[in-house]
Design an enzyme around this catalytic site. Structure first.
Site, PDB file in Angstrom:
ATOM      1  N   GLY A  77      36.716  72.965  -5.185  1.00  0.00           N
ATOM      2  CA  GLY A  77      38.017  73.563  -5.450  1.00  0.00           C
ATOM      3  C   GLY A  77      37.874  74.970  -5.998  1.00  0.00           C
ATOM      4  O   GLY A  77      36.767  75.504  -6.133  1.00  0.00           O
ATOM      5  N   LEU A 101      38.378  76.279  -9.087  1.00  0.00           N
ATOM      6  CA  LEU A 101      37.650  76.386 -10.354  1.00  0.00           C
ATOM      7  C   LEU A 101      36.202  75.935 -10.208  1.00  0.00           C
ATOM      8  O   LEU A 101      35.283  76.593 -10.707  1.00  0.00           O
ATOM      9  CB  LEU A 101      38.367  75.552 -11.417  1.00  0.00           C
ATOM     10  CG  LEU A 101      37.782  75.589 -12.823  1.00  0.00           C
ATOM     11  CD1 LEU A 101      37.727  77.012 -13.364  1.00  0.00           C
ATOM     12  CD2 LEU A 101      38.601  74.696 -13.756  1.00  0.00           C
ATOM     13  N   TYR A 117      53.312  64.722 -10.654  1.00  0.00           N
ATOM     14  CA  TYR A 117      52.114  65.496 -10.969  1.00  0.00           C
ATOM     15  C   TYR A 117      51.955  65.679 -12.477  1.00  0.00           C
ATOM     16  O   TYR A 117      50.901  65.376 -13.045  1.00  0.00           O
ATOM     17  CB  TYR A 117      52.166  66.857 -10.279  1.00  0.00           C
ATOM     18  CG  TYR A 117      51.056  67.802 -10.696  1.00  0.00           C
ATOM     19  CD1 TYR A 117      49.729  67.512 -10.410  1.00  0.00           C
ATOM     20  CD2 TYR A 117      51.334  68.977 -11.397  1.00  0.00           C
ATOM     21  CE1 TYR A 117      48.701  68.358 -10.799  1.00  0.00           C
ATOM     22  CE2 TYR A 117      50.326  69.835 -11.787  1.00  0.00           C
ATOM     23  CZ  TYR A 117      49.011  69.528 -11.489  1.00  0.00           C
ATOM     24  OH  TYR A 117      48.004  70.372 -11.888  1.00  0.00           O
TER      25      TYR A 117
END
Length: 288
Positions: free
Chosen positions: A10, A12, A127
Site C-alpha cells: 500500500g 504507507l 469504515y
C-alpha cells in the site's frame, strides 16, 4: 529486532519499505494479502513464530469507505479482527505493535478546533466503526502498542485523491470538489519517516499510547484539488460544491483536523506543511 510490516504494498507500506532498504539496524519483513493472511490466527501465529517477529507495524486496512457500507464483514475482518489477531500474537511473544488508524473515528461530531487524542469519537460509517473497533481490540490485548491516527493519506503509489485528481484533470475541463469537508492531507512519505524513526530509535518502548499525525496546516478537499491543479499546471477549472451534492453511501467527517502536539513533543518530530509535501509528491510523480 525482527519487524513485520503488513499491508506492505500500500501507500504507507511502500514508503516504509523504501526507508528500510537503506538501513541494516533491524531485520524488516514485508507482507501483503498474497503472502500472509492476517485474518487467520493460525497463519499469523505460524509466521511470527517462524520468523521470530519482535514488532508488527500494521499498515493493512480495508480503506474503500463507500464499498465498506455493503461489505461490513469484509471490512471488519481486516480493520478489527486482523488487528486483534496480530496484537494477540505479539502479546504472547512479548513483542510490540504499531497500528495505523484514521480520522474517520470522528465522523459524527462537529468540531471547529483540531482534535487531540482525547477528543470524543463517534464514527458514522462502517469504515470508521471498524477502524475504531480495531483500536479498541489492540488496547484491550495487553500488547504494548502505539496507535497513530492519520488523515487524507496520499502518495506516488496506490490509489489516492492526488492521483485520481491528476487523472480526472487530464480528461475534464471542469471538476466539482467539496469545500465543506475540512482536514489536512498527509503525505505517506512523511508518515513513514515518523514511524520509521520511532521504531529505529526504539522510542516506542517508553511511549506507548495514542497519537495523531498528518501534515501541518488546514484545507478543504476543494483547496487540496486547487493546489494539485496549480502545481501540476492543469488547465482544469475546479469548482466548489457542497457534500450534499456529492453522491456517497457514507457521511464523511466535516471537520477532522488533527492536533499533532503530542507526537511532535514526545518524539521530537518536525512535520512539513501540507503544500510543501504535495509539491514533493507531484515532483516524484512526474519523474516516475
Amino acid at each position: 529486532m525482527n519487524i513485520l510490516v503488513t499491508g506492505a504494498n500500500g501507500q504507507l507500506g511502500t514508503h516504509i519499505r523504501l526507508l528500510a532498504s537503506n538501513t541494516s539496524t533491524n531485520h524488516w519483513l514485508f507482507t501483503d494479502i498474497e503472502t500472509l493472511d492476517i485474518t487467520s490466527e493460525e497463519s499469523v501465529a505460524r509466521f511470527v513464530d517462524s520468523q521470530s517477529i519482535d514488532c508488527v507495524i500494521n499498515c493493512a486496512a480495508y480503506t474503500n469507505v463507500d464499498a465498506a457500507e455493503d461489505a461490513e464483514p469484509e471490512a471488519d475482518n481486516v480493520n478489527r479482527l486482523a488487528v486483534k489477531i496480530l496484537a494477540s500474537s505479539m502479546a504472547k511473544r512479548g513483542g510490540f505493535m504499531l497500528h495505523v488508524s484514521t480520522d474517520y473515528v470522528f465522523g459524527g461530531n462537529l468540531y471547529n478546533t483540531p482534535c487531540n487524542e482525547q477528543a470524543v469519537v463517534n464514527p458514522l460509517g462502517v469504515y470508521g466503526r471498524t477502524k475504531l473497533a480495531g483500536e479498541q481490540a489492540l488496547i484491550s490485548s495487553n500488547c504494548p502498542h502505539i496507535i497513530i491516527r492519520t488523515a487524507w493519506l496520499y502518495s506516488e503509489y496506490g490509489h489516492n485523491f492526488v492521483k485520481t485528481m491528476l487523472s480526472l484533470m487530464s480528461s475534464h475541463e471542469n471538476l466539482s470538489v467539496v469545500y465543506d469537508q475540512v482536514g489536512t492531507p498527509t503525505y505517506a512519505g512523511d508518515l513513514a519517516k515518523a514511524i520509521f524513526n520511532i521504531i529505529e530509535t526504539k522510542h516506542f518502548e517508553t511511549h506507548c499510547g495514542l497519537y495523531n499525525f498528518s501534515n501541518e496546516g488546514v484545507c478543504s478537499w476543494y483547496d487540496f484539488a486547487q493546489a494539485i491543479a496549480q502545481m501540476s499546471g492543469s488547465k482544469c477549472h475546479i469548482l466548489p460544491c457542497r457534500s450534499s451534492e456529492y453522491r456517497s453511501k457514507v457521511v464523511r467527517p466535516s471537520y477532522s483536523v488533527l492536533d499533532k502536539t503530542k507526537i511532535k513533543t514526545t518524539f521530537g518530530i518536525e512535520i512539513p506543511y501540507w503544500l510543501t509535501s504535495l509539491k514533493l509528491c507531484l515532483e516524484n510523480i512526474s519523474i516516475k
